[in-house]
Design an enzyme around this catalytic site. Structure first.
Site, PDB file in Angstrom:
ATOM      1  N   HIS A 138       0.838  -1.199   0.000  1.00  0.00           N
ATOM      2  CA  HIS A 138       0.000   0.000   0.000  1.00  0.00           C
ATOM      3  C   HIS A 138       0.882   1.262   0.000  1.00  0.00           C
ATOM      4  CE1 HIS A 138      -3.582   2.446   1.318  1.00  0.00           C
ATOM      5  NE2 HIS A 138      -2.597   3.206   1.779  1.00  0.00           N
ATOM      6  N   GLU A 139       1.805   1.322   0.954  1.00  0.00           N
ATOM      7  CA  GLU A 139       2.656   2.514   1.051  1.00  0.00           C
ATOM      8  C   GLU A 139       3.537   2.657  -0.188  1.00  0.00           C
ATOM      9  OE1 GLU A 139       1.834   4.682   3.042  1.00  0.00           O
ATOM     10  OE2 GLU A 139       0.599   3.413   4.321  1.00  0.00           O
ATOM     11  N   HIS A 163       1.748   4.531  -2.870  1.00  0.00           N
ATOM     12  CA  HIS A 163       1.905   5.984  -2.732  1.00  0.00           C
ATOM     13  C   HIS A 163       3.286   6.398  -3.240  1.00  0.00           C
ATOM     14  CE1 HIS A 163      -1.705   6.929  -0.545  1.00  0.00           C
ATOM     15  NE2 HIS A 163      -1.400   6.178   0.493  1.00  0.00           N
ATOM     16  N   HIS A 165       3.624   6.602  -6.977  1.00  0.00           N
ATOM     17  CA  HIS A 165       2.853   7.753  -7.461  1.00  0.00           C
ATOM     18  C   HIS A 165       3.735   9.007  -7.376  1.00  0.00           C
ATOM     19  CE1 HIS A 165      -1.391   9.832  -7.343  1.00  0.00           C
ATOM     20  NE2 HIS A 165      -0.822   9.880  -8.529  1.00  0.00           N
TER      21      HIS A 165
END
Length: 681
Positions: A470-471, A474, A477
């Protein structure tokens, strides 16, 4: 001064080992003054262009960001009294500067002149968007208000910044302010070996004998999930659920009650000052969602879809407890424990027994293998980088043309003086500099997992693996952006309710058999997760899925409704709102003394105020985006390139809905989310 102050004129990566608390305030004062001087300087020009106006402003602001970013990061990962004080004293300075900028008529007029200039038509999409966002932000900083109201705006923003920090400190202090030492191992029946070893190591680090437990998640969760000792579960639940409140073992010591009231009161005043009816309207001015009703309808609709199934799941749990254990009443500190027993009963699997299959290096190499397959990006470790702790590692991301695209620090383990949870933050953003060269982005990826114990590597639960992915979503991105305008590069300028799209998207591969084949590998033998364990893991994925989504909805609706209806004249509104939301969505009865809001940092100290719904909102996007991979192949490099080109590289340069439609060929649909979440129609 600059000779001795490492925060001035940072070139490249932050010199973490040289940064001392006494450097912080002098550097921030000097850099803010430089920024003010630059602004006054560029405004003297007769005609404004991108090169003579935006770029110099970007450079000088960047110097301030480059000093503040490591300081703010250290405040989260290596908190100390001296650092905290230095950090706190800078908050009003930064707040005052940002208000000064946001209300600077000359700056506003210069941006307006750029927008109305003949050159504007030739600007790139990103340049136009950055200018439009800036004009919007001037409006939201009170550029159009009377002097008196502008001054009040500045006071509110400065006070809110202080209160957010105070809230966060109270939660950290309350978390660190409770511990329990148990000498008799018999009181810890049911606890897995990894948790016992961690508790033992924790005691030893304090020069104590026995097992030391704290309210940090790696210590707290195993007790709530596995420990047969109900009294200990209750004691720890009580301590955890009342952190930073007027209840519980440290009642009143780090109480956030008044802090929250003041935060909410000021947010309402701020919204009204800027011409909005409620804080939710102000919050949505920079988000994808169009109006508060749309968000409330979205959340209520999801709650309606999930609640019947949630009630059924709870009934099944109760039936199981009565039949197997003769237990008829379930308290909150029983739910996790008996749910785990039921899960093992149904699927013969638990998170703990999977740990040996997820050693740190295997998981990280699996994550890197995945991004190589879908995005053709390689990750390479770089040694010898100056960090804040010996356990921190540093990696570069390289594309197929051998170009450095971005880099990141990886800080995986829980330790004292480090705030809990997992997060990605930007250290350096991508931008084109005055000399035409490109600055590559750098990210911080931070988690709180158990460190290696003895001679074993760090072993993760499957849940922790998902958190890391998940991290990292980010992170890519931020790091893989191809936008050179810093205000809309990477995660900058991305509406808050779209920012979780890449992160939640990356979690999907943690549930795919073909991906788990290289993400998992036993730390002793290297064999991937055995077929039968994998089958059970996938079957168990949606165990209590509705109960889980209802918990997210409870937080989301509470946050949004509280900000939508808060009235400073009414008393006890925070707890009353929570109570009414619980009666609408929750299937599990809570206890009157629990104080979840008091440690709800996302909305009182993070950026999620009237925005916690963003997780579910973005999950509609991420589940639907991933369904294209399900259709075309989960390692399909063409689909991967499309996601990279249409979404990841674009940053905040275009509206997320436009980017999504370009990738998916249509508007998002709710079905994929419900299917992924196991919510039956």
């Amino acid at each position: 001064m600059s000779m001795s102050n490492p925060l001035l004129n940072i070139q490249g990566l932050p010199p973490f080992s040289q940064i001392k608390p006494e450097h912080i305030r002098p550097a921030v004062e000097k850099l803010i003054q430089d920024c003010r001087n630059t602004i006054e300087q560029v405004l003297k020009q007769p005609h404004f262009t991108w090169e003579n106006f935006i770029l110099p402003l970007t450079e000088t602001n960047d110097r301030l960001n480059r000093a503040w970013s490591p300081v703010s990061h250290l405040n989260s990962v290596k908190n100390s009294t001296e650092l905290r004080e230095a950090y706190q004293t800078c908050l009003p300075l930064l707040s005052e500067y940002s208000t000064w900028v946001g209300q600077h008529k000359g700056l506003y007029n210069a941006y307006l002149a750029l927008k109305n200039s003949a050159e504007f038509a030739d600007y790139s999409i990103a340049q136009k968007k950055a200018i439009e966002n800036s004009l919007r932000d001037f409006e939201l900083s009170g550029i159009g208000l009377s002097e008196e109201k502008q001054q009040r705006y500045g006071e509110i923003v400065a006070r809110l910044s202080e209160l957010n920090s105070q809230f966060s400190n109270n939660v950290l202090d309350a978390t660190m302010g409770w511990e329990k030492l148990i000498e008799n191992e018999a009181e810890l029946a049911g606890l897995p070996e990894s948790a016992l070893q961690a508790a033992q190591q924790s005691a030893e680090s304090k020069g104590l004998k026995g097992y030391r437990f704290t309210l940090e998640i790696p210590s707290y969760l195993p007790v709530m999930t596995y420990c047969e000792n109900r009294a200990l579960r209750e004691e720890m639940y009580r301590a955890y659920a009342t952190r930073a409140s007027e209840q519980g073992p440290n009642a009143g010591k780090w109480d956030n009650s008044k802090v929250m009231e003041e935060i909410l009161t000021l947010r309402v005043e701020l919204a009204k000052l800027l011409g909005f009816n409620t804080y939710t309207e102000l919050s949505l001015a920079t988000k994808m969602a169009e109006n508060p009703q749309q968000v409330l309808d979205f959340l209520d609709h999801l709650a309606e879809r999930a609640k019947p199934q949630g009630e059924k799941e709870l009934q099944e749990l109760k039936g199981y407890c009565e039949k197997e254990f003769g237990v008829t009443e379930l308290a909150p500190w029983d739910i996790g424990f008996y749910s785990e027993k039921q899960k093992q009963h149904l699927y013969a699997i638990n998170d703990e027994e999977l740990r040996p299959y997820f050693p740190e290096n295997r998981v990280i190499s699996g994550l890197f293998e995945l991004i190589k397959r879908i995005f053709n990006i390689r990750a390479v470790e770089r040694k010898g980088v100056d960090t804040w702790h010996k356990d921190v590692r540093f990696f570069d991301l390289i594309d197929e043309n051998d170009q450095l695209r971005g880099s990141f620090y990886l800080d995986l383990y829980a330790r004292e003086h480090k705030r809990g949870g997992a997060w990605m933050d930007d250290c350096i953003g991508r931008k084109r500099k005055l000399d035409g060269s490109i600055e590559t982005p750098v990210a911080y990826l931070t988690c709180n997992f158990n460190a290696p114990i003895g001679n074993k590597p760090a072993l993760f639960t499957h849940n922790e693996v998902t958190t890391l992915f998940h991290e990292f979503g980010h992170g890519i991105h931020h790091m893989l952006t191809q936008i050179d305008v810093s205000d809309v590069a990477g995660i900058n300028g991305v509406p808050w309710d779209a920012v979780e799209l890449p992160s939640q998207f990356m979690e999907n591969w943690c549930w795919e058999e073909e991906a788990l084949a290289f993400i998992s590998g036993h730390y002793e033998t290297g064999e991937p997760l055995p077929k039968e364990k994998l089958t059970q893991l996938l079957k168990a994925k949606n165990f209590q899925a509705a109960m889980f989504i209802l918990r997210q909805l409870e937080f989301g609706i509470f946050d949004f409704r509280l900000h939508h209806t808060f009235d400073a004249e009414k008393t006890n509104q925070i707890l009353d709102t929570l109570k009414s939301v619980k009666s609408q969505v929750a299937v599990i009865k809570g206890v009157d003394w629990a104080r979840a809001p008091h440690s709800f940092s996302h909305i009182f100290a993070g950026g999620y105020a009237a925005g916690y719904y963003s997780y579910l909102w973005a999950e509609v996007l991420s589940a639907d985006a991933y369904s294209r991979f399900e259709e075309e192949g989960i390692f399909n490099p063409i689909t991967g390139k499309s996601f990279l080109d249409e979404i990841l590289t674009r940053g905040g340069s275009e509206e997320p809905m436009e980017l999504f439609k370009r990738f998916r060929g249509r508007e998002p649909q709710l079905d994929a989310l419900l299917r992924h979440k196991g919510i039956m129609n």
